[in-house]
Enzyme design. Structure first.
Site, mmCIF file in Angstrom:
data_model
loop_
_atom_site.group_PDB
_atom_site.id
_atom_site.type_symbol
_atom_site.label_atom_id
_atom_site.label_comp_id
_atom_site.label_asym_id
_atom_site.label_seq_id
_atom_site.Cartn_x
_atom_site.Cartn_y
_atom_site.Cartn_z
ATOM 1 N N LYS A 1 6.540 -6.106 -2.983
ATOM 2 C CA LYS A 1 5.700 -6.074 -1.782
ATOM 3 C C LYS A 1 6.273 -7.026 -0.727
ATOM 4 O O LYS A 1 6.376 -6.670 0.448
ATOM 5 C CB LYS A 1 4.252 -6.460 -2.138
ATOM 6 C CG LYS A 1 3.529 -5.339 -2.884
ATOM 7 C CD LYS A 1 2.214 -5.779 -3.531
ATOM 8 C CE LYS A 1 1.649 -4.648 -4.387
ATOM 9 N NZ LYS A 1 0.494 -5.018 -5.197
ATOM 10 N N GLN B 1 -3.251 -9.984 -6.229
ATOM 11 C CA GLN B 1 -2.667 -9.106 -7.243
ATOM 12 C C GLN B 1 -3.537 -9.084 -8.505
ATOM 13 O O GLN B 1 -3.922 -10.126 -9.034
ATOM 14 C CB GLN B 1 -1.239 -9.592 -7.574
ATOM 15 C CG GLN B 1 -0.473 -8.696 -8.516
ATOM 16 C CD GLN B 1 -0.143 -7.326 -7.937
ATOM 17 O OE1 GLN B 1 -0.027 -7.152 -6.723
ATOM 18 N NE2 GLN B 1 0.003 -6.339 -8.797
ATOM 19 N N ASP C 1 -6.126 -3.640 0.470
ATOM 20 C CA ASP C 1 -6.093 -2.880 -0.786
ATOM 21 C C ASP C 1 -7.129 -1.747 -0.754
ATOM 22 O O ASP C 1 -7.017 -0.775 -1.495
ATOM 23 C CB ASP C 1 -6.453 -3.801 -1.964
ATOM 24 C CG ASP C 1 -5.255 -4.174 -2.808
ATOM 25 O OD1 ASP C 1 -4.314 -3.370 -2.907
ATOM 26 O OD2 ASP C 1 -5.269 -5.280 -3.382
HETATM 27 N N1 GUN Z 1 -2.165 -4.371 -9.552
HETATM 28 C C1 GUN Z 1 -1.569 -3.179 -9.780
HETATM 29 N N2 GUN Z 1 -1.634 -2.401 -8.677
HETATM 30 C C2 GUN Z 1 -2.282 -3.121 -7.731
HETATM 31 C C3 GUN Z 1 -2.649 -2.873 -6.381
HETATM 32 O O1 GUN Z 1 -2.407 -1.796 -5.810
HETATM 33 N N3 GUN Z 1 -3.306 -3.883 -5.739
HETATM 34 C C4 GUN Z 1 -3.598 -5.058 -6.345
HETATM 35 N N4 GUN Z 1 -4.240 -5.976 -5.641
HETATM 36 N N5 GUN Z 1 -3.275 -5.320 -7.602
HETATM 37 C C5 GUN Z 1 -2.617 -4.355 -8.286
#
Ligand code: GUN
Length: 288
Positions: free
Chosen positions: A53, A97, A120
């Site tokens: 990311k 995350q 998100d």
């Molecule tokens: N963990 C796995 N995929 C995601 C996601 O798309 N967003 C977040 N915040 N955590 C994750």
């Protein structure tokens, strides 16, 4: 005949390129999109996602604010950090995350993120807006699945879409998005008694369960569009989806590979939401 591959990598690259030029234009107006990424602990998969990311942010010109925290952080300290980020005008989006370590109250932390920074799309405001068909942040993975269908001119209107999996972050929002596009939608899950029959009725089959190869080739209707949202690691260390790809591709009309399908799209849509958040913070008119 073998299915046409839906190249999520390519669709995601096109979205990133478009965002990059949009970000250049925003910067010329003094708006610099920023994303805060919060990671707690040492989960290897989470560390990998977070670094992808951040790398993508760098690539397209989004400023990333990285908060890598030890497992000794308390609930209160984390809540205080979220409050600071909510109040920081350089931060347009906040991503915590998941999964968080078990000792933390994940729900309280996620719900603390200001709705206008919930890139998100996991919070009650974003999900409520999705149900109400109001503009808002759409969760990145389901949004990415829809963008892949769009890119290949697969119109859900009038089709039967089956979503296997009912999670709050993928299955449910994806079903709502397909409904918004006028599909007739079935959500199937672990208690669905006739899963094979249900899947065989799908013109568009989306699978987000997290179980390697649970959808076998004989569950795919001839010519169906198959969107595989699973990411599973086999005992041999290979990454596979929820769909048994080789036999499924012999029956499907379109199919996403894993890796290279839904995965890259999730990050691209996170960038999209961050740019959207920055534009909204600047009072710009946005189309969602
Ligand atoms: N963990 C796995 N995929 C995601 C996601 O798309 N967003 C977040 N915040 N955590 C994750």
């Amino acid at each position: 005949m073998a299915a046409q591959l839906i190249d999520g990598k390519k669709v995601a690259a096109d979205i990133r390129a478009k965002l990059k030029s949009e970000i250049d234009e925003l910067k010329s107006k003094g708006i610099s999109p920023g994303l805060a990424v919060v990671l707690v602990g040492e989960n290897p998969a989470s560390k990998k996602y977070v670094s992808s990311k951040e790398k993508t942010c760098d690539e397209i010109g989004i400023k990333s604010f990285s908060h890598k925290l030890p497992e000794s952080i308390t609930q209160k300290e984390l809540i205080d950090l979220i409050d600071d980020l909510n109040n920081d005008e350089n931060v347009h989006g906040i991503l915590v995350q998941l999964p968080l370590p078990k000792y933390l109250n994940e729900k309280e932390i996620m719900n603390r993120i200001a709705p206008e920074k919930d890139v998100d799309g996991f919070g009650p405001d974003a999900l409520g807006k999705l149900v109400l068909d109001e503009p808002g942040f759409v969760a990145c993975t389901p949004h990415g699945a829809i963008k892949m269908l769009d890119a290949y001119n697969i119109d859900p209107k009038g089709k039967h879409a089956v979503v296997v999996g009912r999670s709050v972050i993928v299955g449910k929002p994806l079903a709502l998005l397909l409904l918004r596009k006028h599909a007739t939608v079935t959500i199937a899950h672990s208690r669905t008694p006739d899963l094979k029959e249900t899947c065989l009725g799908a013109d568009i089959l989306c699978v987000a369960v997290g179980k390697a190869k649970m959808i076998t080739g004989d569950m795919v209707k001839e010519g169906a569009a198959v969107i595989d949202i699973g990411i599973n690691v086999t005992p041999e260390g290979k990454i596979v989806g929820d769909v048994d790809f080789e036999p499924a591709k012999e029956r499907a009309g379109y199919i996403t590979p894993v890796p290279g399908g839904a995965g890259p799209m999730t990050i691209a849509m996170l960038m999209y939401n961050t740019v959207l958040a920055a534009k909204m913070a600047a009072g710009m008119k946005v189309e969602v």
